[in-house]
Design a protein around this motif. Structure first.
Motif, short mmCIF file in Angstrom:
data_model
loop_
_atom_site.label_atom_id
_atom_site.label_comp_id
_atom_site.label_asym_id
_atom_site.label_seq_id
_atom_site.Cartn_x
_atom_site.Cartn_y
_atom_site.Cartn_z
N TYR A 204 0.82 -1.21 0.00
CA TYR A 204 0.00 0.00 0.00
C TYR A 204 0.85 1.26 0.00
O TYR A 204 1.82 1.36 0.75
N ILE B 119 2.54 1.16 3.59
CA ILE B 119 2.21 0.16 4.61
C ILE B 119 2.47 -1.20 4.00
O ILE B 119 2.10 -1.44 2.85
N GLY C 179 -3.09 -6.61 6.53
CA GLY C 179 -4.04 -5.52 6.65
C GLY C 179 -3.42 -4.30 7.30
O GLY C 179 -2.22 -4.20 7.43
N PHE C 180 -4.23 -3.39 7.76
CA PHE C 180 -3.74 -2.14 8.32
C PHE C 180 -3.49 -2.27 9.82
O PHE C 180 -3.95 -1.46 10.61
N ASP C 181 -2.72 -3.28 10.21
CA ASP C 181 -2.38 -3.41 11.62
C ASP C 181 -0.90 -3.15 11.87
O ASP C 181 -0.35 -3.55 12.89
N THR C 182 -0.25 -2.51 10.91
CA THR C 182 1.13 -2.09 11.09
C THR C 182 1.24 -0.61 10.75
O THR C 182 0.39 -0.05 10.07
N GLU C 183 2.34 -0.01 11.20
CA GLU C 183 2.49 1.42 11.02
C GLU C 183 2.68 1.80 9.56
O GLU C 183 3.15 1.00 8.75
N ALA C 184 2.34 3.04 9.26
CA ALA C 184 2.64 3.63 7.96
C ALA C 184 4.01 4.30 8.06
O ALA C 184 4.33 4.94 9.05
N PHE D 251 6.52 7.08 6.49
CA PHE D 251 6.41 8.31 5.72
C PHE D 251 7.74 8.69 5.08
O PHE D 251 8.80 8.50 5.68
#
Lengths: 110, 115
Positions: free
Chosen positions: B31, B94, B99-104, B106
Motif C-alpha cells: 500500500y 504500509i 491488513g492495516f495493523d502495522t504502522e505507515a 512516511f
C-alpha cells in the motif's frame, strides 16, 4: 472522509496530563496515532485494533471504543519532548484507505 | 539505502506547468499513499494504491494524477499546477501483509511552491 480530532490545540505545563480525541462516523478496523515535529515527517506512536489489541509506544497510552468509533490518546506527565502535532489515522476493514484528522497541536512549557 | 524517499525535497514551479513528485520505497510494501499537508487541514489523502496498477481517489484528488506501474514507485503528477496546490506533500507506505495493523512509513516530504 477525515476523522474528527479534538481539541485543535492544547497548552500544558511539564507534568500535566492531556487527552486527545478522535472520532469517525464509519466502522473502523484500526486507529493509528502519529506525532509530527515542525518541518519533519510524522512519526508512529501507536496502533489500536478492532478487538482491543494495541501496538506501539510504551510511554503513551490510548483507548479505542469500538461501539462509538472513538479513540483517545493520553499524554501523562507531559514532558517538553511531547510538543508537536498529533494526528489520528483511521482505516476500515472494507477498503485500503488510511485517512488522517486535522491534527492537535500540543505545546508543553517548562 | 532502505526506506521510502521522496524527490525533489523542494520545488518551485509556475502556474500552469506540469510537475511530478516522485516516491520510491525499497521494502516492496503493497500500500502506498499521497497526502498533502496544509495549515488547519492536517493530512489530506490525495490518492492511494493497493498494488501495482491499482489506484484509487482519496479526499482531494482534483488536479492530480497518479500511476503505479511498479510496486516500489508511486509518482504524483500535477497536470497544470495552480497556486492552491502550494503545499507540503507526503508519501507513505504500509506493508499490507496482514491488513492495516502495522504502522505507515512516511517519506521526508516535498515542499512545493506554485508561483
Amino acid at each position: 472522509q477525515q476523522p474528527v480530532q479534538s481539541p485543535q490545540a492544547v497548552i500544558l505545563r511539564e507534568g500535566e496530563d492531556a487527552v486527545i480525541n478522535c472520532s469517525s462516523s464509519k466502522a473502523l478496523y484500526s486507529v493509528h496515532w502519529y506525532r509530527q515535529k515542525h518541518g519533519e515527517a510524522p512519526v508512529f506512536l501507536m496502533i489500536l485494533l478492532k478487538g482491543g489489541e494495541q501496538k506501539g509506544h510504551e510511554k503513551i497510552s490510548a483507548s479505542f471504543n469500538e461501539k462509538k468509533q472513538q479513540s483517545s490518546l493520553y499524554l501523562t506527565a507531559s514532558q517538553l519532548s511531547y510538543s508537536g502535532t498529533y494526528f489520528c489515522g483511521t482505516a476500515r476493514s472494507n477498503d485500503y484507505k488510511l485517512s488522517f484528522g486535522a491534527g492537535t497541536t500540543v505545546t508543553v512549557r517548562a | 539505502d532502505a526506506g521510502i524517499t521522496q524527490s525533489p525535497r523542494y520545488k518551485i514551479t509556475e502556474t500552469g506547468r506540469q510537475v511530478t513528485l516522485m516516491c520510491h520505497q525499497t521494502w516492496s510494501h503493497s500500500y502506498m499513499f499521497w497526502y498533502r499537508q496544509d495549515l488547519g487541514h492536517g493530512l489530506r489523502l490525495i490518492y492511494y494504491s493497493a498494488a501495482a496498477d491499482i489506484t484509487d481517489k482519496g479526499e482531494v484528488p482534483d488536479g492530480y494524477v497518479v500511476s503505479r506501474s511498479k510496486t516500489e514507485n508511486f509518482p504524483l503528477t500535477l497536470e497544470s499546477a495552480t497556486r492552491s496546490q502550494t503545499s507540503v506533500y507526503f508519501c507513505a507506505s504500509i506493508p499490507g501483509r496482514t491488513g492495516f495493523d502495522t504502522e505507515a512509513f512516511f517519506g521526508q516530504g516535498t515542499r512545493l511552491t506554485v508561483v
